[in-house]
Design a protein around this motif. Sequence first.
Motif, PDB file in Angstrom:
ATOM      1  N   VAL A 113      -3.514  87.979 105.614  1.00  0.00           N
ATOM      2  CA  VAL A 113      -4.031  86.690 106.074  1.00  0.00           C
ATOM      3  C   VAL A 113      -3.050  85.570 105.728  1.00  0.00           C
ATOM      4  O   VAL A 113      -2.760  84.689 106.554  1.00  0.00           O
ATOM      5  CB  VAL A 113      -5.409  86.392 105.442  1.00  0.00           C
ATOM      6  N   VAL A 114      -2.509  85.599 104.521  1.00  0.00           N
ATOM      7  CA  VAL A 114      -1.606  84.530 104.099  1.00  0.00           C
ATOM      8  C   VAL A 114      -0.313  84.570 104.907  1.00  0.00           C
ATOM      9  O   VAL A 114       0.225  83.521 105.282  1.00  0.00           O
ATOM     10  CB  VAL A 114      -1.323  84.615 102.590  1.00  0.00           C
ATOM     11  N   TYR A 115       0.197  85.753 105.187  1.00  0.00           N
ATOM     12  CA  TYR A 115       1.365  85.851 106.066  1.00  0.00           C
ATOM     13  C   TYR A 115       1.073  85.172 107.406  1.00  0.00           C
ATOM     14  O   TYR A 115       1.881  84.405 107.932  1.00  0.00           O
ATOM     15  CB  TYR A 115       1.734  87.316 106.317  1.00  0.00           C
ATOM     16  N   LEU A 116      -0.085  85.464 107.960  1.00  0.00           N
ATOM     17  CA  LEU A 116      -0.444  84.889 109.249  1.00  0.00           C
ATOM     18  C   LEU A 116      -0.565  83.372 109.159  1.00  0.00           C
ATOM     19  O   LEU A 116      -0.045  82.640 110.019  1.00  0.00           O
ATOM     20  CB  LEU A 116      -1.761  85.510 109.737  1.00  0.00           C
ATOM     21  N   LEU A 117      -1.232  82.860 108.133  1.00  0.00           N
ATOM     22  CA  LEU A 117      -1.403  81.419 107.989  1.00  0.00           C
ATOM     23  C   LEU A 117      -0.061  80.710 107.816  1.00  0.00           C
ATOM     24  O   LEU A 117       0.149  79.606 108.334  1.00  0.00           O
ATOM     25  CB  LEU A 117      -2.318  81.118 106.799  1.00  0.00           C
ATOM     26  N   CYS A 118       0.860  81.355 107.099  1.00  0.00           N
ATOM     27  CA  CYS A 118       2.199  80.774 106.947  1.00  0.00           C
ATOM     28  C   CYS A 118       2.892  80.673 108.304  1.00  0.00           C
ATOM     29  O   CYS A 118       3.524  79.657 108.625  1.00  0.00           O
ATOM     30  CB  CYS A 118       3.036  81.619 105.992  1.00  0.00           C
ATOM     31  N   ASN A 119       2.770  81.706 109.107  1.00  0.00           N
ATOM     32  CA  ASN A 119       3.393  81.664 110.439  1.00  0.00           C
ATOM     33  C   ASN A 119       2.710  80.643 111.339  1.00  0.00           C
ATOM     34  O   ASN A 119       3.366  79.952 112.116  1.00  0.00           O
ATOM     35  CB  ASN A 119       3.341  83.036 111.086  1.00  0.00           C
ATOM     36  N   LEU A 120       1.402  80.557 111.253  1.00  0.00           N
ATOM     37  CA  LEU A 120       0.673  79.622 112.109  1.00  0.00           C
ATOM     38  C   LEU A 120       1.071  78.177 111.829  1.00  0.00           C
ATOM     39  O   LEU A 120       1.207  77.368 112.749  1.00  0.00           O
ATOM     40  CB  LEU A 120      -0.839  79.784 111.901  1.00  0.00           C
ATOM     41  N   GLY A 121       1.241  77.835 110.562  1.00  0.00           N
ATOM     42  CA  GLY A 121       1.503  76.452 110.223  1.00  0.00           C
ATOM     43  C   GLY A 121       2.955  76.042 110.214  1.00  0.00           C
ATOM     44  O   GLY A 121       3.274  74.853 110.306  1.00  0.00           O
ATOM     45  N   SER A 122       3.863  77.004 110.122  1.00  0.00           N
ATOM     46  CA  SER A 122       5.259  76.677 109.829  1.00  0.00           C
ATOM     47  C   SER A 122       6.006  76.019 110.985  1.00  0.00           C
ATOM     48  O   SER A 122       7.117  75.549 110.809  1.00  0.00           O
ATOM     49  CB  SER A 122       6.008  77.943 109.404  1.00  0.00           C
ATOM     50  N   HIS A 123       5.411  75.947 112.166  1.00  0.00           N
ATOM     51  CA  HIS A 123       6.124  75.400 113.321  1.00  0.00           C
ATOM     52  C   HIS A 123       6.247  73.875 113.287  1.00  0.00           C
ATOM     53  O   HIS A 123       7.290  73.322 113.639  1.00  0.00           O
ATOM     54  CB  HIS A 123       5.424  75.834 114.613  1.00  0.00           C
ATOM     55  N   SER A 124       5.166  73.175 112.869  1.00  0.00           N
ATOM     56  CA  SER A 124       5.202  71.718 112.930  1.00  0.00           C
ATOM     57  C   SER A 124       4.022  71.135 112.170  1.00  0.00           C
ATOM     58  O   SER A 124       3.087  71.840 111.784  1.00  0.00           O
ATOM     59  CB  SER A 124       5.135  71.242 114.389  1.00  0.00           C
ATOM     60  N   SER A 125       4.079  69.799 111.991  1.00  0.00           N
ATOM     61  CA  SER A 125       2.954  69.112 111.353  1.00  0.00           C
ATOM     62  C   SER A 125       1.690  69.199 112.215  1.00  0.00           C
ATOM     63  O   SER A 125       0.573  69.208 111.697  1.00  0.00           O
ATOM     64  CB  SER A 125       3.313  67.647 111.089  1.00  0.00           C
ATOM     65  N   SER A 126       1.864  69.296 113.539  1.00  0.00           N
ATOM     66  CA  SER A 126       0.700  69.425 114.429  1.00  0.00           C
ATOM     67  C   SER A 126      -0.035  70.729 114.161  1.00  0.00           C
ATOM     68  O   SER A 126      -1.278  70.770 114.174  1.00  0.00           O
ATOM     69  CB  SER A 126       1.149  69.378 115.894  1.00  0.00           C
ATOM     70  N   HIS A 127       0.718  71.792 113.914  1.00  0.00           N
ATOM     71  CA  HIS A 127       0.082  73.076 113.597  1.00  0.00           C
ATOM     72  C   HIS A 127      -0.633  72.994 112.253  1.00  0.00           C
ATOM     73  O   HIS A 127      -1.779  73.425 112.103  1.00  0.00           O
ATOM     74  CB  HIS A 127       1.137  74.189 113.560  1.00  0.00           C
ATOM     75  N   CYS A 128       0.060  72.430 111.254  1.00  0.00           N
ATOM     76  CA  CYS A 128      -0.537  72.356 109.919  1.00  0.00           C
ATOM     77  C   CYS A 128      -1.758  71.437 109.885  1.00  0.00           C
ATOM     78  O   CYS A 128      -2.682  71.665 109.092  1.00  0.00           O
ATOM     79  CB  CYS A 128       0.503  71.857 108.918  1.00  0.00           C
ATOM     80  N   SER A 129      -1.771  70.411 110.729  1.00  0.00           N
ATOM     81  CA  SER A 129      -2.896  69.472 110.713  1.00  0.00           C
ATOM     82  C   SER A 129      -4.201  70.150 111.104  1.00  0.00           C
ATOM     83  O   SER A 129      -5.286  69.698 110.728  1.00  0.00           O
ATOM     84  CB  SER A 129      -2.608  68.296 111.648  1.00  0.00           C
ATOM     85  N   ILE A 130      -4.111  71.242 111.854  1.00  0.00           N
ATOM     86  CA  ILE A 130      -5.321  71.986 112.223  1.00  0.00           C
ATOM     87  C   ILE A 130      -5.810  72.805 111.032  1.00  0.00           C
ATOM     88  O   ILE A 130      -7.013  73.016 110.846  1.00  0.00           O
ATOM     89  CB  ILE A 130      -5.045  72.892 113.440  1.00  0.00           C
ATOM     90  N   LEU A 131      -4.890  73.239 110.194  1.00  0.00           N
ATOM     91  CA  LEU A 131      -5.254  74.031 109.017  1.00  0.00           C
ATOM     92  C   LEU A 131      -5.785  73.158 107.883  1.00  0.00           C
ATOM     93  O   LEU A 131      -6.615  73.600 107.086  1.00  0.00           O
ATOM     94  CB  LEU A 131      -4.045  74.824 108.518  1.00  0.00           C
ATOM     95  N   ALA A 132      -5.303  71.911 107.802  1.00  0.00           N
ATOM     96  CA  ALA A 132      -5.622  71.061 106.651  1.00  0.00           C
ATOM     97  C   ALA A 132      -7.121  70.882 106.400  1.00  0.00           C
ATOM     98  O   ALA A 132      -7.578  70.996 105.253  1.00  0.00           O
ATOM     99  CB  ALA A 132      -4.943  69.700 106.811  1.00  0.00           C
ATOM    100  N   PRO A 133      -7.947  70.597 107.428  1.00  0.00           N
ATOM    101  CA  PRO A 133      -9.381  70.386 107.162  1.00  0.00           C
ATOM    102  C   PRO A 133     -10.112  71.635 106.688  1.00  0.00           C
ATOM    103  O   PRO A 133     -11.264  71.542 106.235  1.00  0.00           O
ATOM    104  CB  PRO A 133      -9.926  69.926 108.527  1.00  0.00           C
ATOM    105  N   LEU A 134      -9.488  72.785 106.791  1.00  0.00           N
ATOM    106  CA  LEU A 134     -10.172  74.034 106.440  1.00  0.00           C
ATOM    107  C   LEU A 134     -10.178  74.301 104.941  1.00  0.00           C
ATOM    108  O   LEU A 134     -10.743  75.305 104.490  1.00  0.00           O
ATOM    109  CB  LEU A 134      -9.503  75.204 107.175  1.00  0.00           C
ATOM    110  N   LYS A 135      -9.514  73.421 104.171  1.00  0.00           N
ATOM    111  CA  LYS A 135      -9.512  73.538 102.706  1.00  0.00           C
ATOM    112  C   LYS A 135      -9.008  74.909 102.247  1.00  0.00           C
ATOM    113  O   LYS A 135      -9.620  75.574 101.401  1.00  0.00           O
ATOM    114  CB  LYS A 135     -10.913  73.272 102.142  1.00  0.00           C
ATOM    115  N   ILE A 136      -7.892  75.297 102.806  1.00  0.00           N
ATOM    116  CA  ILE A 136      -7.302  76.583 102.433  1.00  0.00           C
ATOM    117  C   ILE A 136      -6.516  76.474 101.134  1.00  0.00           C
ATOM    118  O   ILE A 136      -6.422  77.428 100.364  1.00  0.00           O
ATOM    119  CB  ILE A 136      -6.387  77.091 103.572  1.00  0.00           C
ATOM    120  N   ILE A 137      -5.969  75.301 100.865  1.00  0.00           N
ATOM    121  CA  ILE A 137      -5.114  75.140  99.680  1.00  0.00           C
ATOM    122  C   ILE A 137      -5.814  75.557  98.387  1.00  0.00           C
ATOM    123  O   ILE A 137      -5.211  76.243  97.553  1.00  0.00           O
ATOM    124  CB  ILE A 137      -4.587  73.690  99.594  1.00  0.00           C
ATOM    125  N   PRO A 138      -7.087  75.189  98.145  1.00  0.00           N
ATOM    126  CA  PRO A 138      -7.734  75.646  96.905  1.00  0.00           C
ATOM    127  C   PRO A 138      -7.731  77.163  96.741  1.00  0.00           C
ATOM    128  O   PRO A 138      -7.585  77.668  95.616  1.00  0.00           O
ATOM    129  CB  PRO A 138      -9.163  75.098  97.037  1.00  0.00           C
TER     130      PRO A 138
END
Length: 489
Positions: free
Chosen positions: A380-405
């Motif tokens: 899962v973490v490999y996938l999330l890294c690939n999903l977000g690594s393209h741009s801030s637009s990609h990461c902005s979709i992940l940010a509200p999901l509170k994955i960092i904790p």
Amino acid sequence: MSSRKERFKTFSRRTGTCGGIDELRHRRREDEIVIRKEKRDWILNSKRFRYDEPTDEISEQEVIAATQDLLKGCDKCIEKLQLLRRAFSQGSLYIDAFFSVENVLPCLVGLFTGPDPDVQLEAAWCLTNLSAGMHHYTTAIVKIAAPYLITYLSSNNHFLQDQSAWAVGNLAGDSKECQDLLHTQGAVSPLINLLQSPVPSVVQSASFALSNLARENPSIQRTMLDNNILSNIIPFLHIHFNSFDILCELGWVLTYLTASSEYVDELVAIGLLTRLLNLLDNYAAEEQNNGQVITPLLRAVGNICAGQDEYSVQAANDPDFFSSLNAFLHSKHRHIIKETLWVLSNMAAIADVSMRILHSDLLSSVTKLLVSTFDIRIEVVYLLCNLGSHSSSHCSILAPLKIIPQMVVMLKSSDLESLSLALFFCEMMCRLTDEGQQQFEECGGIGYLEGLEYHSNEAIQTQANEMLETYFFLGDENVDQELDEFQQH
């Protein structure tokens, strides 16, 4: 084939994780065969005994006596062979006892090549189970008996074809040395021809042998393609073909063929990816799916999507494939979930495909798996890294999901791969989103980073230090400014 999960390492500009992630991916590739051997069940094992009806326990002395009787040319030859092939299926102890008698292998081969078809078939069964034994016995068999086994692949006797193919499969499953000897002896072409047999057991045994021959052996894979193996496999790749055992074997053949980037283009050109996607879509729509079949088919698709960008786009454009992958993420089979995540990781290396995944129902299913078992969480973490690594637009979709904790919790792990991935994700979110640093601080991430400053692994130390210095430590000018403001008060 190198996994597309390596793509995300190019975005670790600040943390210096490029080499560390690359090394981890290399280790994962090297361990892949070992993992398969440890975790696949009997249908996927590299060697398989052929069992008979259960019988009373056989002693080592009985095996030695029966072997000696064969050497003497006793009248009850078939009975002795039946006893031996049952004994061999019970393990190496009895195989050792058999080989403790001098000149026994040439004797068995003589019976196998003799005029009596009943004796011949029993001798073939013995060779099949002996071939599932230890390496030093297998190498002796491949040198003495394999040429005859390969000859009988083209016989008119379906039972003999079946038994010979099974034995060749066991020999091929032993080592690259045995694979190469079988290749030199001409095993590939007659095995491919057996895929056209009207007898299902013959097709299954031939498929098993081909999968073991193709494993990690590019020269044999090339010979298979030159002998039109794909045109013989394609007819099986439809939902109405109801032999899961055969399709499972052929799925592993396709997995090994697609594992090399050298062959992927020609495989896709003849429609393999389209066939695989259609087949997986149909299996996903069934209430009861077959994990043993789906696993190698997913692996083959993942291998193909690790090739050119257009292949991932083609998979994403399939109208049902995202829904199919979502269904597989809810499978009761853990290995299907892992393979599905791996397919998505490879597809997510394409920015456009990654964005489509982020806007699909897949994202919710993926993030829920962060609380799953360790091996799934890593995927899962490999996938999330690939999903977000393209741009801030990609990461902005992940940010509200509170994955960092949840990633911060992984910073307590003793596993280097987990640590490096969690650090990468957290750094990426700090760099590419406005709320990343705040989320990281609020869940106590700085304390974990400070603990990792003294980690025994130098790469982990570097990642942790650079994150602290880049995002959480005030520079000298800022410190002086704060001190001045304090003194003024």
